[in-house]
Design a protein around this motif. Structure first.
Motif, PDB file in Angstrom:
ATOM      1  N   ASP A 178       0.876  -1.168   0.000  1.00  0.00           N
ATOM      2  CA  ASP A 178       0.000   0.000   0.000  1.00  0.00           C
ATOM      3  C   ASP A 178       0.914   1.220   0.000  1.00  0.00           C
ATOM      4  O   ASP A 178       2.133   1.091  -0.167  1.00  0.00           O
ATOM      5  N   LEU A 235      -5.127  -5.516  -1.335  1.00  0.00           N
ATOM      6  CA  LEU A 235      -5.839  -4.428  -0.671  1.00  0.00           C
ATOM      7  C   LEU A 235      -5.421  -3.049  -1.166  1.00  0.00           C
ATOM      8  O   LEU A 235      -5.858  -2.037  -0.628  1.00  0.00           O
ATOM      9  N   PHE A 236      -4.567  -3.004  -2.201  1.00  0.00           N
ATOM     10  CA  PHE A 236      -4.092  -1.713  -2.696  1.00  0.00           C
ATOM     11  C   PHE A 236      -5.233  -0.967  -3.385  1.00  0.00           C
ATOM     12  O   PHE A 236      -5.964  -1.533  -4.186  1.00  0.00           O
ATOM     13  N   GLU A 237      -5.358   0.300  -3.057  1.00  0.00           N
ATOM     14  CA  GLU A 237      -6.393   1.138  -3.663  1.00  0.00           C
ATOM     15  C   GLU A 237      -5.757   1.951  -4.782  1.00  0.00           C
ATOM     16  O   GLU A 237      -4.950   2.848  -4.527  1.00  0.00           O
ATOM     17  N   ARG A 274      -6.788   4.306  -6.467  1.00  0.00           N
ATOM     18  CA  ARG A 274      -7.018   5.760  -6.364  1.00  0.00           C
ATOM     19  C   ARG A 274      -5.929   6.456  -5.552  1.00  0.00           C
ATOM     20  O   ARG A 274      -5.780   7.666  -5.610  1.00  0.00           O
ATOM     21  N   ARG A 275      -5.122   5.697  -4.832  1.00  0.00           N
ATOM     22  CA  ARG A 275      -4.051   6.282  -4.021  1.00  0.00           C
ATOM     23  C   ARG A 275      -2.734   6.407  -4.787  1.00  0.00           C
ATOM     24  O   ARG A 275      -1.734   6.858  -4.247  1.00  0.00           O
TER      25      ARG A 275
END
Length: 126
Positions: free
Chosen positions: A28, A62-64, A66-67
């Motif tokens: 992340d 779990l990486f988003e 949008r980040r």
């Protein structure tokens, strides 16, 4: 070695002329910062070094996406590698890294994305 919750980043010098950064565990924004901090804190690190980021063992589940802009902004303020090879194996990871490359286009030297370690090592050792 540097670590954040659920993440381990190890930096070593490869005699072929590049740093090897291996990231294990959750991926992340915090894990990426941990990975870069581990590199920048290495006593032999210098701006313009060649770097191999081996993130085949990182968990992108779990990486988003949008980040990615946030991650790119944090990274572009750091000394950049002259050449950076990123190694991933899974399709999801490959796609996320391609997006990151697009967001951070102007902040880095030459970068290539690989699905296997040997071609990445050969590219850096050229």
């Amino acid at each position: 070695m540097s670590a954040s919750a659920g993440t381990d980043a190890r930096v070593t010098w490869d005699a072929r002329g590049f740093f090897r950064v291996a990231l294990h565990g959750r991926f992340d924004v915090a894990a990426a910062v941990t990975m870069f901090d581990a590199l920048y804190e290495h006593p032999a690190h210098r701006a313009g070094a060649h770097v191999l980021y081996d993130i085949r063992d990182a968990d992108f589940a779990l990486f988003e996406a949008r980040r990615l802009k946030q991650l790119s902004a944090r990274v572009t303020s750091r000394p950049r590698a002259d050449r950076a090879a990123v190694v991933v194996e899974r399709d999801l990871d490959f796609g996320i890294m391609r997006q990151w490359f697009a967001y951070s286009e102007n902040g880095h030297g030459r970068r290539e994305l690989f699905r296997a370690l040997a071609p990445a090592e050969a590219w850096l050792a050229q």
